[in-house]
Design a protein around this motif. Structure first.
Motif, PDB file in Angstrom:
ATOM      1  N   UNK A 266       0.819  -1.209   0.000  1.00 31.11           N
ATOM      2  CA  UNK A 266       0.000   0.000   0.000  1.00 31.11           C
ATOM      3  C   UNK A 266       0.853   1.259   0.000  1.00 31.11           C
ATOM      4  N   UNK A 267       1.896   1.299   0.838  1.00 28.13           N
ATOM      5  CA  UNK A 267       2.672   2.530   1.029  1.00 28.13           C
ATOM      6  C   UNK A 267       3.887   2.637   0.110  1.00 28.13           C
ATOM      7  N   UNK A 268       4.298   1.529  -0.482  1.00 31.22           N
ATOM      8  CA  UNK A 268       5.394   1.528  -1.464  1.00 31.22           C
ATOM      9  C   UNK A 268       6.723   2.020  -0.891  1.00 31.22           C
ATOM     10  N   UNK A 269       6.862   1.955   0.400  1.00 30.33           N
ATOM     11  CA  UNK A 269       8.083   2.441   1.051  1.00 30.33           C
ATOM     12  C   UNK A 269       8.213   1.725   2.383  1.00 30.33           C
ATOM     13  N   UNK A 270       9.404   1.193   2.680  1.00 30.72           N
ATOM     14  CA  UNK A 270       9.589   0.420   3.903  1.00 30.72           C
ATOM     15  C   UNK A 270       9.353   1.273   5.152  1.00 30.72           C
ATOM     16  N   UNK A 271       9.827   2.519   5.131  1.00 31.29           N
ATOM     17  CA  UNK A 271       9.661   3.377   6.298  1.00 31.29           C
ATOM     18  C   UNK A 271       8.207   3.696   6.580  1.00 31.29           C
TER      19      UNK A 271
END
Length: 307
Positions: free
Chosen positions: A16-21
């Motif tokens: 969903x967020x496309x970013x690990x952080x």
């Protein structure tokens, strides 16, 4: 192969967020912890799920297939949670959403009616616009929502009609008098576009009012800037235009306003209780609908007896 629900949750957040952080923040863990779980999941499946880039990730074709399965699995897990929560009927904690043009007017009497039924139910209320409530309902952050129909995106949802909330024309007496002698034949499309004031974009009440008035949202002369019915009614009372007030809001918002009913058939919005189709129902939904329907019918009936 040993895939855990935790890994599926983390993977869905990453997709969903496309970013690990950002994904780690959304599920309240550290970024290294989420990265480890994704890596272990890939090792268990024997294939790469994501393409790791400097700022964002992209799902691999295999990752997209896994995401589709993860969605199904987590939906079934949510059903299990719902079964446990609603075991025994209308009891426990109810997460109920209401649109902001209903909540202030229906909720106080509805909560009183729930208490009067001696139901062991803790109600957690969320107020918002329809689109946000439907997102939260589908994501299982809400158990049910009170909205106004029609609503276009009803796939996967079940709606129980509660009551009709009719629209009444509101304005200063001089503005109503200017409409002429139409006591038995006043229709919404008699209102001049320059006189009509509605809520800001995003409120379903605005779309419904425009529809019953036979106008589109893009009409340049219509003022759609007020954020609440309270603000809207005060502007109308100050002489800035006319508006359509739902019966539910009249007792609280019609101070200083003259009111006139439309000729039959009167325009209205259909109030309904909505839940997920996958949510188990052993009677709690119908029981809640009966309470809300009774309260809404009583409130609107009292207004009709006076106006």
């Amino acid at each position: 192969m040993n895939i855990t629900l935790r890994q599926l949750t983390y993977f869905k957040s990453l997709a969903r967020h496309r970013n690990f952080g950002r994904a780690a923040e959304a599920v309240h863990v550290s970024q290294p912890a989420l990265s480890v779980q994704i890596r272990e999941m890939e090792q268990s499946l024997g294939a790469q799920l994501v393409e790791r880039r400097a700022r964002e990730i992209e799902l691999t074709p295999f990752g997209r297939m896994v995401l589709s399965q993860a969605d199904r699995i987590m939906a079934e897990v949510q059903v299990l949670h719902d079964l446990a929560r609603w075991n025994g009927g209308l009891a426990g904690e109810l997460r109920l959403g209401l649109i902001s043009t209903i909540a202030p007017y229906l909720l106080p009497s509805a909560l009183a009616a729930i208490r009067a039924e001696d139901i062991g139910l803790s109600v957690q209320v969320q107020e918002g616009k329809t689109a946000r409530l439907m997102d939260d309902l589908r994501a299982a952050r809400l158990d049910a929502a009170v909205i106004a129909l029609p609503y276009d995106e009803m796939t996967g949802l079940v709606a129980e009609p509660l009551f009709e909330d009719r629209f009444v024309l509101a304005g200063t007496q001089p503005r109503l008098d200017a409409l002429g002698d139409r006591h038995d034949r006043l229709r919404p499309d008699h209102i001049g576009a320059a006189q009509l004031m509605l809520l800001e974009d995003g409120h379903c009440l605005t779309d419904q009012a425009l529809e019953v008035c036979g106008r589109g949202r893009g009409h340049a002369q219509i003022n759609t800037g007020a954020a609440s019915l309270a603000t809207l009614s005060r502007l109308v009372a100050a002489g800035f235009g006319l508006t359509l007030l739902p019966e539910l809001a009249i007792d609280r918002e019609a101070t200083g306003l003259a009111l006139r009913r439309f000729s039959a058939p009167e325009p209205y919005r259909q109030i309904a209780l909505v839940r997920r189709a996958s949510s188990p129902d052993d009677g709690w939904f119908r029981a809640l609908a009966e309470i809300l329907s009774g309260v809404g019918a009583r409130l609107t009936g009292e207004v009709r007896a006076r106006i």
